[in-house]
Scaffold this active site. Structure first.
Site, PDB file in Angstrom:
ATOM      1  N   ARG A  44       0.869  -1.187   0.000  1.00 10.95           N
ATOM      2  CA  ARG A  44       0.000   0.000   0.000  1.00 10.95           C
ATOM      3  C   ARG A  44       0.905   1.237   0.000  1.00 10.95           C
ATOM      4  O   ARG A  44       1.894   1.278   0.738  1.00 10.95           O
ATOM      5  CB  ARG A  44      -0.944  -0.005   1.213  1.00 10.95           C
ATOM      6  CG  ARG A  44      -1.891  -1.217   1.186  1.00 10.95           C
ATOM      7  CD  ARG A  44      -3.046  -1.061   2.139  1.00 10.95           C
ATOM      8  NE  ARG A  44      -3.977  -0.027   1.708  1.00 10.95           N
ATOM      9  CZ  ARG A  44      -4.984   0.418   2.449  1.00 10.95           C
ATOM     10  NH1 ARG A  44      -5.183  -0.074   3.659  1.00 10.95           N
ATOM     11  NH2 ARG A  44      -5.799   1.346   2.003  1.00 10.95           N
ATOM     12  N   GLN A  99     -15.417   1.794   6.811  1.00 10.77           N
ATOM     13  CA  GLN A  99     -14.665   1.616   8.056  1.00 10.77           C
ATOM     14  C   GLN A  99     -15.384   2.275   9.228  1.00 10.77           C
ATOM     15  O   GLN A  99     -15.220   1.874  10.378  1.00 10.77           O
ATOM     16  CB  GLN A  99     -13.252   2.217   7.923  1.00 10.77           C
ATOM     17  CG  GLN A  99     -12.330   1.445   7.012  1.00 10.77           C
ATOM     18  CD  GLN A  99     -12.319   1.983   5.599  1.00 10.77           C
ATOM     19  OE1 GLN A  99     -13.311   2.577   5.147  1.00 10.77           O
ATOM     20  NE2 GLN A  99     -11.238   1.793   4.878  1.00 10.77           N
ATOM     21  N   ASP A 141      -2.973   9.161   7.593  1.00 12.09           N
ATOM     22  CA  ASP A 141      -2.115   8.125   7.020  1.00 12.09           C
ATOM     23  C   ASP A 141      -0.729   8.668   6.702  1.00 12.09           C
ATOM     24  O   ASP A 141       0.236   7.913   6.669  1.00 12.09           O
ATOM     25  CB  ASP A 141      -2.788   7.552   5.774  1.00 12.09           C
ATOM     26  CG  ASP A 141      -4.083   6.878   6.174  1.00 12.09           C
ATOM     27  OD1 ASP A 141      -4.053   5.689   6.522  1.00 12.09           O
ATOM     28  OD2 ASP A 141      -5.127   7.562   6.201  1.00 12.09           O
ATOM     29  N   ASN A 151      -5.602  11.632   4.633  1.00 17.27           N
ATOM     30  CA  ASN A 151      -6.453  10.725   5.421  1.00 17.27           C
ATOM     31  C   ASN A 151      -7.507  10.153   4.475  1.00 17.27           C
ATOM     32  O   ASN A 151      -7.567  10.510   3.286  1.00 17.27           O
ATOM     33  CB  ASN A 151      -7.081  11.465   6.601  1.00 17.27           C
ATOM     34  CG  ASN A 151      -7.689  10.512   7.608  1.00 17.27           C
ATOM     35  OD1 ASN A 151      -7.058   9.538   8.009  1.00 17.27           O
ATOM     36  ND2 ASN A 151      -8.927  10.738   8.008  1.00 17.27           N
ATOM     37  N   LYS A 152      -8.343   9.294   5.033  1.00 18.18           N
ATOM     38  CA  LYS A 152      -9.347   8.599   4.223  1.00 18.18           C
ATOM     39  C   LYS A 152     -10.153   9.565   3.366  1.00 18.18           C
ATOM     40  O   LYS A 152     -10.522  10.650   3.817  1.00 18.18           O
ATOM     41  CB  LYS A 152     -10.264   7.816   5.172  1.00 18.18           C
ATOM     42  CG  LYS A 152     -11.335   6.991   4.513  1.00 18.18           C
ATOM     43  CD  LYS A 152     -10.806   6.032   3.474  1.00 18.18           C
ATOM     44  CE  LYS A 152      -9.801   5.047   4.025  1.00 18.18           C
ATOM     45  NZ  LYS A 152      -9.114   4.268   2.955  1.00 18.18           N
TER      46      LYS A 152
HETATM   47  O1  MRU Z   1      -7.728   2.242   3.873  1.00 19.56           O
HETATM   48  P1  MRU Z   1      -7.557   2.047   5.341  1.00 19.56           P
HETATM   49  O2  MRU Z   1      -8.720   1.413   6.020  1.00 19.56           O
HETATM   50  O3  MRU Z   1      -6.252   1.401   5.697  1.00 19.56           O
HETATM   51  O4  MRU Z   1      -7.542   3.532   5.843  1.00 19.56           O
HETATM   52  C1  MRU Z   1      -6.630   4.028   6.650  1.00 19.56           C
HETATM   53  C2  MRU Z   1      -7.294   4.575   7.804  1.00 19.56           C
HETATM   54  O5  MRU Z   1      -7.470   3.856   8.771  1.00 19.56           O
HETATM   55  C3  MRU Z   1      -7.824   5.908   7.787  1.00 19.56           C
HETATM   56  O6  MRU Z   1      -7.480   6.699   6.747  1.00 19.56           O
HETATM   57  C4  MRU Z   1      -7.663   6.550   9.127  1.00 19.56           C
HETATM   58  O7  MRU Z   1      -8.518   7.618   9.234  1.00 19.56           O
HETATM   59  C5  MRU Z   1      -6.261   7.005   9.366  1.00 19.56           C
HETATM   60  S1  MRU Z   1      -5.783   6.725  10.992  1.00 19.56           S
HETATM   61  C6  MRU Z   1      -5.086   5.152  10.892  1.00 19.56           C
END
Ligand code: MRU
Length: 355
Positions: free
Chosen positions: A92, A198, A239, A249-250
């Site tokens: 990733r 999530q 992230d 972030n997401k």
């Molecule tokens: O794609 P994911 O589920 O791995 O997403 C990452 C996250 O958990 C989020 O973006 C989160 O808000 C960041 S904090 C770990």
């Protein structure tokens, strides 16, 4: 954190070269632990999101490196360890913690020179230390962030930045857990977080396990509740944090930050300093993962007769676009809650805590 009252971590070293983890795609309907026998299985678990969330994949990357070190042939030890590092890195692209976890174990291995036996031991010790450090940083984030919630009790969060996204405690949810355990009466608006949900599948489950009052809202309801004055504070995870304070972030986080700014609601990011990428100058330099169309075109769930099934919700001929993350500019962020202190989202703030 507690699962049916039992303290539990997201990912762990199970011994004998095996990595254990919670099988997250089955939540919230089924709680199962799974074991990965080799670093290749562990890499696949990261890629397919059996384990996900920045801190959790950082810890898993570190544990995968330890697996590789334990299993590598003596004659090809360094080649095989390097192959594992490349394979784990390729799983990733966005979360900085993944690269931090892999590199930390690599450095520990390299620190032992040509002594393979000691390198194997150092790899396992370093990976376990990455896990423990992640859990402790998140616990501290809870302590430092909880005072923000004393007078702002209606909280909104996006995605899952709880303990499932780390080794324990979580980032954005840690202040919520701390304040709730201290008796502060909170209410959490949980963004559903399409397409992988999530929020509704993981954050809502976590909050339920801790007894925190909450409601799941569709992502497109967040702006409405912010504008109506129903939300006092937004806290999200991250992230990757760039050197200038921009935050990845997401997907959907940027939209929430814009709405929070328009409504005059403080917007905080919570993240351990392992999420900071000092070499990433700004948000424009953060690689954004593009995931499979199918995540948007289909939903997964449990049928009434107990099968985990996939259902297509979009027209047969439609394609989709599926960026997994977005970037929120530093100017929209009220502060970043780290394990060291709450810092401004600015180059000076980032420099003051970066590892
Ligand atoms: O794609 P994911 O589920 O791995 O997403 C990452 C996250 O958990 C989020 O973006 C989160 O808000 C960041 S904090 C770990």
């Amino acid at each position: 954190m507690l699962v049916d009252g039992v303290p539990t971590r997201t990912v762990w070293w199970a011994g004998d070269g095996v990595v254990g983890m919670i099988n997250q795609p089955l939540l919230p309907h089924r709680f199962e632990r799974v074991e990965m026998a080799t670093w290749r299985h562990t890499a696949s678990a990261i890629q397919t999101m059996v384990v996900r969330g920045a801190g959790a994949i950082g810890a898993t990357g570190a544990l995968g490196m330890a697996q590789a070190a334990v299993a590598a042939d003596e004659a090809y030890f360094f080649e095989q360890v390097a192959e594992a590092a490349n394979g784990l890195r390729a799983t990733r692209p966005t979360a900085q913690n993944l690269f931090y976890g892999i590199d930390t174990v690599l450095k520990a291995i390299q620190g032992e020179g040509d002594h393979i036996g000691r390198a194997r031991e150092a790899a396992v010790a370093a990976a376990v230390a990455v896990c423990d450090d992640d859990a402790e940083c998140c616990r501290r984030i809870g302590e430092l962030g909880a005072p923000l919630l004393k007078d702002r009790r209606r909280v909104n969060t996006h995605c899952n930045a709880g303990w499932l996204a780390f080794v324990d405690w979580g980032s954005a949810l840690s202040p919520i857990y701390r304040a709730h355990r201290d008796g502060v009466g909170l209410f959490v608006y949980v963004d559903e977080t399409r397409p992988r949900q999530q929020g509704s599948q993981l954050t809502a489950w976590e909050l339920g396990q801790e007894g925190v009052p909450h409601a799941i809202i569709a992502d497109n309801a967040t702006g409405h509740y912010l504008k109506e004055g129903a939300i006092d504070i937004v806290i999200v995870g991250s992230d990757r944090i760039a050197a200038n304070g921009d935050v990845a972030n997401k997907i959907g986080t940027y939209t929430s930050a814009l709405a929070a700014r328009a409504a005059g609601v403080p917007f905080y990011v919570a993240a351990p300093t392992t999420t900071i990428a000092a070499h990433t100058a700004s948000g424009a330099d953060i690689p954004i993962e593009e995931r499979d169309d199918d995540e948007v075109l289909y939903v997964w769930g449990w049928s009434d007769d107990g099968r985990f099934i996939r259902v297509r919700t979009a027209p047969a001929g439609s394609r989709a676009k599926n960026p997994a993350f977005d970037v929120t500019p530093a100017a929209l962020i009220s502060g970043i809650i780290t394990e060291k202190r709450i810092i401004p989202a600015s180059p000076a703030g980032i420099r003051s805590v970066a590892r």
